[in-house]
Design a protein around this motif. Structure first.
Motif, mmCIF file in Angstrom:
data_model
loop_
_atom_site.group_PDB
_atom_site.id
_atom_site.type_symbol
_atom_site.label_atom_id
_atom_site.label_comp_id
_atom_site.label_asym_id
_atom_site.label_seq_id
_atom_site.Cartn_x
_atom_site.Cartn_y
_atom_site.Cartn_z
ATOM 1 N N ALA A 14 8.193 6.881 7.899
ATOM 2 C CA ALA A 14 8.550 7.320 6.536
ATOM 3 C C ALA A 14 9.051 8.695 6.856
ATOM 4 C CB ALA A 14 7.776 6.865 5.349
ATOM 5 N N LEU A 15 10.044 9.197 5.887
ATOM 6 C CA LEU A 15 10.252 10.704 5.771
ATOM 7 C C LEU A 15 9.320 11.063 4.614
ATOM 8 C CD1 LEU A 15 12.131 13.073 6.457
ATOM 9 C CD2 LEU A 15 13.313 12.352 4.405
ATOM 10 N N VAL A 66 6.422 9.997 9.632
ATOM 11 C CA VAL A 66 4.977 9.578 9.891
ATOM 12 C C VAL A 66 5.277 8.860 11.276
ATOM 13 C CG1 VAL A 66 3.388 7.691 9.409
ATOM 14 C CG2 VAL A 66 4.578 8.886 7.467
ATOM 15 N N LEU A 67 4.403 9.490 12.290
ATOM 16 C CA LEU A 67 4.622 9.120 13.645
ATOM 17 C C LEU A 67 3.393 8.151 13.927
ATOM 18 C CD1 LEU A 67 4.782 12.725 15.387
ATOM 19 C CD2 LEU A 67 6.629 11.184 14.529
ATOM 20 N N GLY A 68 2.593 7.889 13.109
ATOM 21 C CA GLY A 68 1.542 6.612 13.283
ATOM 22 C C GLY A 68 0.899 6.223 12.000
ATOM 23 N N LEU A 69 0.633 5.288 11.848
ATOM 24 C CA LEU A 69 -0.292 4.814 10.725
ATOM 25 C C LEU A 69 -1.461 3.908 11.112
ATOM 26 C CD1 LEU A 69 -0.202 5.461 7.741
ATOM 27 C CD2 LEU A 69 1.475 3.519 7.374
ATOM 28 N N PHE A 70 -2.773 4.254 10.848
ATOM 29 C CA PHE A 70 -3.895 3.491 11.398
ATOM 30 C C PHE A 70 -4.857 3.111 10.270
ATOM 31 C CE2 PHE A 70 -2.096 6.400 14.555
ATOM 32 C CZ PHE A 70 -1.767 5.296 15.363
ATOM 33 N N GLY A 71 -5.310 1.747 10.382
ATOM 34 C CA GLY A 71 -6.408 1.388 9.594
ATOM 35 C C GLY A 71 -7.641 1.049 10.378
ATOM 36 N N PRO A 72 -8.780 0.764 9.669
ATOM 37 C CA PRO A 72 -9.997 0.106 10.634
ATOM 38 C C PRO A 72 -9.654 -0.790 11.719
ATOM 39 C CG PRO A 72 -10.491 0.270 8.316
ATOM 40 C CD PRO A 72 -8.876 0.379 8.321
ATOM 41 N N ALA A 73 -8.577 -1.549 11.742
ATOM 42 C CA ALA A 73 -8.347 -2.649 12.640
ATOM 43 C C ALA A 73 -7.303 -2.128 13.585
ATOM 44 C CB ALA A 73 -8.155 -3.859 11.956
ATOM 45 N N GLY A 74 -6.769 -1.143 13.280
ATOM 46 C CA GLY A 74 -5.791 -0.625 14.514
ATOM 47 C C GLY A 74 -4.261 -0.073 13.669
ATOM 48 N N PRO A 75 -3.287 -0.273 14.257
ATOM 49 C CA PRO A 75 -2.078 0.172 13.797
ATOM 50 C C PRO A 75 -1.524 -0.510 12.714
ATOM 51 C CG PRO A 75 -2.015 0.171 16.176
ATOM 52 C CD PRO A 75 -3.226 -0.710 15.765
ATOM 53 N N LEU A 76 -0.941 0.089 11.604
ATOM 54 C CA LEU A 76 -0.293 -0.607 10.436
ATOM 55 C C LEU A 76 1.026 -0.222 10.150
ATOM 56 C CD1 LEU A 76 -2.849 0.663 7.828
ATOM 57 C CD2 LEU A 76 -3.031 -1.642 8.966
ATOM 58 N N GLU A 77 1.477 -1.019 9.526
ATOM 59 C CA GLU A 77 3.174 -0.963 9.327
ATOM 60 C C GLU A 77 3.253 -0.169 7.780
ATOM 61 O OE1 GLU A 77 6.031 -0.972 11.056
ATOM 62 O OE2 GLU A 77 4.633 -1.794 12.957
ATOM 63 N N GLU A 78 2.303 -0.325 6.959
ATOM 64 C CA GLU A 78 2.550 0.452 5.672
ATOM 65 C C GLU A 78 1.000 0.451 5.089
ATOM 66 O OE1 GLU A 78 3.633 -2.673 2.601
ATOM 67 O OE2 GLU A 78 5.319 -2.188 3.666
#
Length: 410
Positions: A145-146, A162-174
């Protein structure tokens, strides 16, 4: 017009297709084919003759170290160098390219908000740059996202991706409202994030592509018609294609800089191709023609300028089905300057017998060359002669006798 094209990264030409960064995953590898790749530059994603995305940012850029397989962050890289990048897209593939540019006036559309998050705890890493723990308050944050960093109600720095998005379980899409996640911003941050800042995401219109490029031609002569328009004699660069159409929009680009830092400024935009002619006969399209003339409603046109024709997506017609053509002849394999024989080196442009002898003697003495540019400089090639080696030569791995350490062409 303030746009300056500063470089081009082509994917599928690097020595390695990708590298893996711990905690981030694979970054695609490309070769800087023109100008320089500067970390933080804006970029367009090109696939074939289509521009798929705009206002991307070169947020992370790494390369392999000379004497190991480890990677290091770099701020810029010149042409014929391999780099691995993150721009907020996971679909970069062989044949794609990133057109790098700067523009001090025209920025991305930030009129429609898509989500707002609060920066809870910022962080920094030497390889991947800035990141932050973010809790979304409304809307959603998405990968790619911009976004804009807002401090005290005012933007802090330029919009970024947004170059990367991560939660406790790993990469996220949103990332929706709820538990916080980690947002990777890389080195595109002009202002380091602080706890309490807001991260605002913006909506972008859905599209398959932004524009279709009809090609570029080089101006060799200009005739001023005296009525505010000109007729230019142009030529399609060797190895490229162009199919201009009467009525299509066009831009004029003016090359600046040196061979090793090729740039071009967009000096005119939103022009229309008024006329086309081949051998003095008016035609509607220049398809299949290497030399022809173009009429444009501008007087600011010079020899060696580039005319770039394009069709915006909103008015781009569906291309008619073309008859099947015989497959193109395979391109000749690149000559490895670290292993090639004398006759193979002699097949390269600019390599006279004396230069071939020099190359073989230097290779025997020092064990090889780190890259094609170093090879050209070592044997006395001029900058324009080194440029002619693009796509024709490569420098493979070499082993240094003293240490046995392997050196990569980067």
């Amino acid at each position: 017009m303030t746009e300056v094209r500063v470089g081009l990264i082509e994917f599928g030409k690097a020595l390695n297709d990708s590298v893996t960064l711990p905690g981030l995953g694979e970054l695609p590898g490309g070769q800087v084919s023109a100008g320089r790749a500067v970390r933080g530059a804006r970029a367009r994603l090109r696939r074939g003759d289509h521009v798929l995305a705009d206002n991307l940012r070169l947020g992370i850029m790494v390369r392999k170290k000379f004497f190991s397989s480890d990677v290091e962050a770099v701020t810029d890289a010149g042409f014929l160098k391999d780099v691995f990048v993150a721009v907020g897209r996971r679909d970069l593939a062989k044949g794609d390219s990133l057109e790098l540019y700067t523009d001090d006036t025209v920025g991305p559309d930030t009129s429609r908000q898509d989500g707002v998050g609060a920066v809870l705890a910022p962080g920094f890493d030497q390889l991947t740059g800035f990141h932050a723990s973010v809790g979304v308050r409304e809307g959603v944050l998405r990968f790619g996202a911009l976004v804009s960093l807002v401090r005290g109600g005012r933007p802090a720095g330029e919009p970024m991706r947004v170059l990367g998005l991560f939660g406790p379980a790993g990469p996220l899409e949103e990332l929706p409202p709820g538990p916080p996640g980690t947002v990777l911003l890389g080195f595109q941050c002009e202002v380091p994030p602080l706890a309490g800042d807001a991260l605002v995401a913006f909506q972008e219109p859905a599209h398959d592509f932004l524009e279709r490029r009809e090609g570029s031609v080089v101006v060799h002569g200009v005739t001023d018609l005296g009525n505010g328009s000109v007729v230019a004699a142009v030529e399609v660069p060797e190895g490229r294609g162009a199919a201009f159409t009467t009525g299509s929009p066009a831009r004029v680009l003016r090359p600046i800089g040196t061979t090793f830092n090729e740039r071009s400024t967009v000096v005119s935009a939103d022009l229309r191709i008024l006329s086309l002619a081949r051998d003095g006969v008016a035609v509607r399209t220049s398809a299949g023609t290497r030399v022809f003339t173009v009429g444009l409603a501008t007087r600011d046109l010079r020899e060696n300028d580039l005319i770039e024709a394009y069709v915006p997506a909103a008015v781009a017609p569906l291309a008619p089905l073309a008859p099947l053509a015989p497959p193109p002849a395979p391109a000749p394999a690149a000559v490895d300057v670290n292993t090639a024989s004398g006759p193979e080196l002699a097949s390269l442009p600019g390599l006279s017998p004396s230069r071939v002898t020099t190359a073989l003697e230097l290779r025997q003495r020092q064990g090889g060359f780190p890259d094609v540019e170093a090879f050209g400089i070592a044997i006395g090639l001029q900058p324009h002669e080194i440029v002619r080696l693009r796509g024709r030569a490569t420098a493979g791995r070499v082993a240094l006798r003293e240490t046995g350490v392997r050196q990569l062409d980067i």
